[in-house]
Scaffold this motif. Sequence first.
Motif, PDB file in Angstrom:
ATOM      1  N   LEU A 124      -5.897  -2.109  -6.182  1.00 32.60           N
ATOM      2  CA  LEU A 124      -6.533  -1.091  -7.019  1.00 32.60           C
ATOM      3  C   LEU A 124      -7.816  -1.608  -7.650  1.00 32.60           C
ATOM      4  O   LEU A 124      -8.787  -0.869  -7.802  1.00 32.60           O
ATOM      5  CB  LEU A 124      -5.573  -0.629  -8.113  1.00 32.60           C
ATOM      6  N   LEU A 125      -7.826  -2.883  -8.029  1.00 32.83           N
ATOM      7  CA  LEU A 125      -9.019  -3.451  -8.661  1.00 32.83           C
ATOM      8  C   LEU A 125     -10.216  -3.494  -7.708  1.00 32.83           C
ATOM      9  O   LEU A 125     -11.356  -3.579  -8.149  1.00 32.83           O
ATOM     10  CB  LEU A 125      -8.724  -4.851  -9.199  1.00 32.83           C
ATOM     11  N   ASP A 126      -9.944  -3.440  -6.399  1.00 29.56           N
ATOM     12  CA  ASP A 126     -11.040  -3.356  -5.429  1.00 29.56           C
ATOM     13  C   ASP A 126     -11.708  -1.984  -5.451  1.00 29.56           C
ATOM     14  O   ASP A 126     -12.840  -1.830  -5.009  1.00 29.56           O
ATOM     15  CB  ASP A 126     -10.523  -3.623  -4.008  1.00 29.56           C
ATOM     16  N   LEU A 127     -10.996  -0.974  -5.971  1.00 32.98           N
ATOM     17  CA  LEU A 127     -11.499   0.398  -5.935  1.00 32.98           C
ATOM     18  C   LEU A 127     -11.880   0.945  -7.302  1.00 32.98           C
ATOM     19  O   LEU A 127     -12.661   1.880  -7.399  1.00 32.98           O
ATOM     20  CB  LEU A 127     -10.429   1.319  -5.327  1.00 32.98           C
ATOM     21  N   VAL A 128     -11.295   0.390  -8.360  1.00 33.41           N
ATOM     22  CA  VAL A 128     -11.490   0.917  -9.708  1.00 33.41           C
ATOM     23  C   VAL A 128     -12.027  -0.197 -10.595  1.00 33.41           C
ATOM     24  O   VAL A 128     -11.499  -1.306 -10.598  1.00 33.41           O
ATOM     25  CB  VAL A 128     -10.146   1.429 -10.288  1.00 33.41           C
ATOM     26  N   VAL A 129     -13.071   0.082 -11.335  1.00 31.83           N
ATOM     27  CA  VAL A 129     -13.595  -0.899 -12.290  1.00 31.83           C
ATOM     28  C   VAL A 129     -12.785  -0.755 -13.572  1.00 31.83           C
ATOM     29  O   VAL A 129     -12.919   0.232 -14.295  1.00 31.83           O
ATOM     30  CB  VAL A 129     -15.092  -0.669 -12.558  1.00 31.83           C
ATOM     31  N   GLU A 182       0.811  -1.217   0.000  1.00 32.30           N
ATOM     32  CA  GLU A 182       0.000   0.000   0.000  1.00 32.30           C
ATOM     33  C   GLU A 182       0.845   1.268   0.000  1.00 32.30           C
ATOM     34  O   GLU A 182       0.366   2.341  -0.307  1.00 32.30           O
ATOM     35  CB  GLU A 182      -0.956  -0.004   1.194  1.00 32.30           C
ATOM     36  N   GLN A 183       2.107   1.135   0.331  1.00 31.19           N
ATOM     37  CA  GLN A 183       2.993   2.298   0.297  1.00 31.19           C
ATOM     38  C   GLN A 183       3.510   2.552  -1.112  1.00 31.19           C
ATOM     39  O   GLN A 183       3.797   3.678  -1.469  1.00 31.19           O
ATOM     40  CB  GLN A 183       4.192   2.094   1.233  1.00 31.19           C
ATOM     41  N   ILE A 184       3.630   1.494  -1.908  1.00 35.36           N
ATOM     42  CA  ILE A 184       4.238   1.519  -3.249  1.00 35.36           C
ATOM     43  C   ILE A 184       5.395   2.510  -3.335  1.00 35.36           C
ATOM     44  O   ILE A 184       5.423   3.402  -4.157  1.00 35.36           O
ATOM     45  CB  ILE A 184       3.218   1.756  -4.379  1.00 35.36           C
ATOM     46  N   VAL A 185       6.362   2.327  -2.473  1.00 34.93           N
ATOM     47  CA  VAL A 185       7.512   3.224  -2.417  1.00 34.93           C
ATOM     48  C   VAL A 185       8.481   2.885  -3.537  1.00 34.93           C
ATOM     49  O   VAL A 185       8.990   1.783  -3.613  1.00 34.93           O
ATOM     50  CB  VAL A 185       8.213   3.111  -1.052  1.00 34.93           C
ATOM     51  N   ARG A 227       1.928   8.580  -4.651  1.00 32.12           N
ATOM     52  CA  ARG A 227       0.562   9.019  -4.361  1.00 32.12           C
ATOM     53  C   ARG A 227      -0.384   8.582  -5.475  1.00 32.12           C
ATOM     54  O   ARG A 227       0.035   8.375  -6.600  1.00 32.12           O
ATOM     55  CB  ARG A 227       0.529  10.535  -4.179  1.00 32.12           C
ATOM     56  N   ILE A 228      -1.656   8.475  -5.124  1.00 27.22           N
ATOM     57  CA  ILE A 228      -2.684   8.010  -6.049  1.00 27.22           C
ATOM     58  C   ILE A 228      -3.454   9.213  -6.577  1.00 27.22           C
ATOM     59  O   ILE A 228      -3.911  10.051  -5.801  1.00 27.22           O
ATOM     60  CB  ILE A 228      -3.668   7.062  -5.317  1.00 27.22           C
ATOM     61  N   PRO A 229      -3.613   9.319  -7.908  1.00 28.13           N
ATOM     62  CA  PRO A 229      -4.419  10.425  -8.447  1.00 28.13           C
ATOM     63  C   PRO A 229      -5.897  10.253  -8.095  1.00 28.13           C
ATOM     64  O   PRO A 229      -6.452   9.167  -8.226  1.00 28.13           O
ATOM     65  CB  PRO A 229      -4.187  10.341  -9.963  1.00 28.13           C
ATOM     66  N   CYS A 230      -6.504  11.321  -7.628  1.00 27.60           N
ATOM     67  CA  CYS A 230      -7.911  11.300  -7.197  1.00 27.60           C
ATOM     68  C   CYS A 230      -8.655  12.497  -7.772  1.00 27.60           C
ATOM     69  O   CYS A 230      -8.049  13.479  -8.197  1.00 27.60           O
ATOM     70  CB  CYS A 230      -7.997  11.359  -5.672  1.00 27.60           C
ATOM     71  N   GLU A 268      -3.646  14.436  -5.457  1.00 24.95           N
ATOM     72  CA  GLU A 268      -3.043  13.141  -5.149  1.00 24.95           C
ATOM     73  C   GLU A 268      -3.041  12.911  -3.647  1.00 24.95           C
ATOM     74  O   GLU A 268      -2.835  13.842  -2.868  1.00 24.95           O
ATOM     75  CB  GLU A 268      -1.610  13.077  -5.684  1.00 24.95           C
ATOM     76  N   LEU A 269      -3.281  11.646  -3.273  1.00 22.81           N
ATOM     77  CA  LEU A 269      -3.273  11.253  -1.862  1.00 22.81           C
ATOM     78  C   LEU A 269      -2.488   9.953  -1.712  1.00 22.81           C
ATOM     79  O   LEU A 269      -2.448   9.141  -2.643  1.00 22.81           O
ATOM     80  CB  LEU A 269      -4.709  11.005  -1.362  1.00 22.81           C
ATOM     81  N   PRO A 270      -1.914   9.728  -0.539  1.00 23.87           N
ATOM     82  CA  PRO A 270      -1.345   8.398  -0.282  1.00 23.87           C
ATOM     83  C   PRO A 270      -2.459   7.357  -0.328  1.00 23.87           C
ATOM     84  O   PRO A 270      -3.609   7.653   0.028  1.00 23.87           O
ATOM     85  CB  PRO A 270      -0.763   8.514   1.129  1.00 23.87           C
ATOM     86  N   PHE A 271      -2.136   6.145  -0.738  1.00 24.99           N
ATOM     87  CA  PHE A 271      -3.157   5.111  -0.903  1.00 24.99           C
ATOM     88  C   PHE A 271      -3.906   4.829   0.394  1.00 24.99           C
ATOM     89  O   PHE A 271      -5.113   4.600   0.378  1.00 24.99           O
ATOM     90  CB  PHE A 271      -2.528   3.828  -1.447  1.00 24.99           C
ATOM     91  N   TRP A 272      -3.197   4.846   1.515  1.00 20.08           N
ATOM     92  CA  TRP A 272      -3.843   4.496   2.783  1.00 20.08           C
ATOM     93  C   TRP A 272      -4.926   5.496   3.163  1.00 20.08           C
ATOM     94  O   TRP A 272      -5.827   5.176   3.945  1.00 20.08           O
ATOM     95  CB  TRP A 272      -2.809   4.327   3.899  1.00 20.08           C
TER      96      TRP A 272
END
Length: 199
Positions: free
Chosen positions: A118-123, A15-18, A26-29, A55-59
């Motif tokens: 990511l697939l849990d959140l994005v179709v 979840e950190q994907i460092v 960070r994840i684009p939102c 952008e936000l951290p995934f957590w």
Amino acid sequence: MDLDEYYNIDNILAEQIVKDTKRQERIPCIALHDYAAETNLLGDGQPVDRNQRFELPFWIAKPMAQFTLPGNMVENSLISIELPKTFGTRVRNALDASASNVDFRLLCPYFYLFGLKLLDLVVDKPLAIALRTAFRARLLDITDFSQTLGASAGQEFLQKLDETEKEIYKAGQESAIQFRNWTNRSIHLIKTVNITRPQ
């Protein structure tokens, strides 16, 4: 995060994907509502307007994307998540061209695990297909190289593995060692025993 994943270090690191030790990816939102400056959503005390990209951290992004507001509002979610560049069109095209040549270690050390999150959140059905196809294509090379103990062949490819693939490679090496030991009978040698009657 499920309770069984709470203490799993791989899930935490995924979840950190460092990619860089100085900065967390960070994840684009996209904001689906207006957020006042007091919310401090971005950490700088600035307001965030509806449909603004940030952008936000995934957590942080994950629970915000999963949370739904009560009532019959048009937008029940707080934010929507977009795919990061790591899983974008360029990477998918590279995977289609030659999955074995893509360096997952540089892209995302937990490429498959984070892709599943990511697939849990994005179709995105094409992303699921790309992950499955890449995994199958690379698995053949991983199993081949794991069976050639002591050989320097494939070292360049092995340096491109993500953490899931490294675990599979280690398991393949261990099974190859155990099989060789079994075929050489070095584990369970039958020894003669001198049986004498006690006097």
